[in-house]
Design a protein around this motif. Sequence first.
Motif, short mmCIF file in Angstrom:
data_model
loop_
_atom_site.label_atom_id
_atom_site.label_comp_id
_atom_site.label_asym_id
_atom_site.label_seq_id
_atom_site.Cartn_x
_atom_site.Cartn_y
_atom_site.Cartn_z
N ASP A 148 41.13 38.82 41.40
CA ASP A 148 40.63 40.33 41.79
C ASP A 148 39.36 40.71 40.96
OD1 ASP A 148 42.40 40.47 43.78
OD2 ASP A 148 43.59 42.02 42.81
N ARG A 149 38.33 41.18 41.30
CA ARG A 149 37.36 41.63 40.55
C ARG A 149 37.66 42.81 39.99
NH1 ARG A 149 31.80 40.34 40.69
NH2 ARG A 149 32.39 38.95 42.33
N ARG A 177 37.41 37.18 37.31
CA ARG A 177 37.24 38.24 38.25
C ARG A 177 35.74 37.97 38.94
NH1 ARG A 177 35.56 42.07 33.28
NH2 ARG A 177 37.63 41.54 32.73
N GLU A 178 34.92 37.07 38.48
CA GLU A 178 33.52 36.85 39.23
C GLU A 178 33.96 36.21 40.49
OE1 GLU A 178 34.34 35.62 36.01
OE2 GLU A 178 33.34 37.16 34.92
N GLY A 228 35.95 37.05 42.78
CA GLY A 228 36.69 38.12 43.58
C GLY A 228 35.10 38.40 44.36
N SER A 261 32.43 40.57 46.10
CA SER A 261 31.49 41.45 45.59
C SER A 261 32.23 43.10 46.13
CB SER A 261 30.11 41.56 46.22
OG SER A 261 30.09 41.72 47.57
N THR A 262 31.75 44.07 45.31
CA THR A 262 31.85 45.42 45.42
C THR A 262 31.74 45.86 46.70
OG1 THR A 262 31.89 45.92 43.00
CG2 THR A 262 31.83 47.77 44.35
N ARG A 266 33.88 44.05 49.41
CA ARG A 266 35.36 44.56 49.44
C ARG A 266 35.38 45.88 49.95
NH1 ARG A 266 36.99 47.57 44.92
NH2 ARG A 266 35.14 46.79 43.94
N TYR A 272 32.46 36.29 52.48
CA TYR A 272 32.89 35.70 51.33
C TYR A 272 32.77 34.56 51.02
CZ TYR A 272 36.36 35.60 47.36
OH TYR A 272 36.92 35.11 46.39
N GLN A 320 41.29 38.11 49.62
CA GLN A 320 40.55 36.84 49.18
C GLN A 320 41.49 35.81 48.91
OE1 GLN A 320 40.88 39.76 47.85
NE2 GLN A 320 41.38 39.51 45.40
#
Length: 117
Positions: free
Chosen positions: A23-24, A42-43, A45, A47-48, A51, A68, A104
């Motif tokens: 997870d980011r 985190r990278e 995951g 992108s914001t 998501r 993704y 993801q």
Amino acid sequence: MGTVSIRRVYEPPAAGAHRILVDRVWPRGLSKEDAAVDLWLREVGPSTELRKWFNHDPERFEEFARRYRDELAGSAAYARLVEEARAHDDVELAYSAKDTQHNQAVVLLGLLGEESL
């Protein structure tokens, strides 16, 4: 070659598995000790922007997975995930989403299944 599996980060880890949080954003209400992760990648995951667009809508999952995969193509974060999967006998991809079929980690599990680990 070991196995790669997925599990919600709120559940206890599988015995002996190298647990990677994919997870980011850190999972809500969970301490680092309770998460029992060996690595927070985190990278890897989404992108914001992706998501937020997906918003865990199952009807958008196929398009989410395609976008993704595009984000991950050639990324250092995905290369690191592959390295981790190759370096450990059993790897568990941990995620926080409530939906166990549309997230993801499901996409990552499929991608890793295509690799020669």
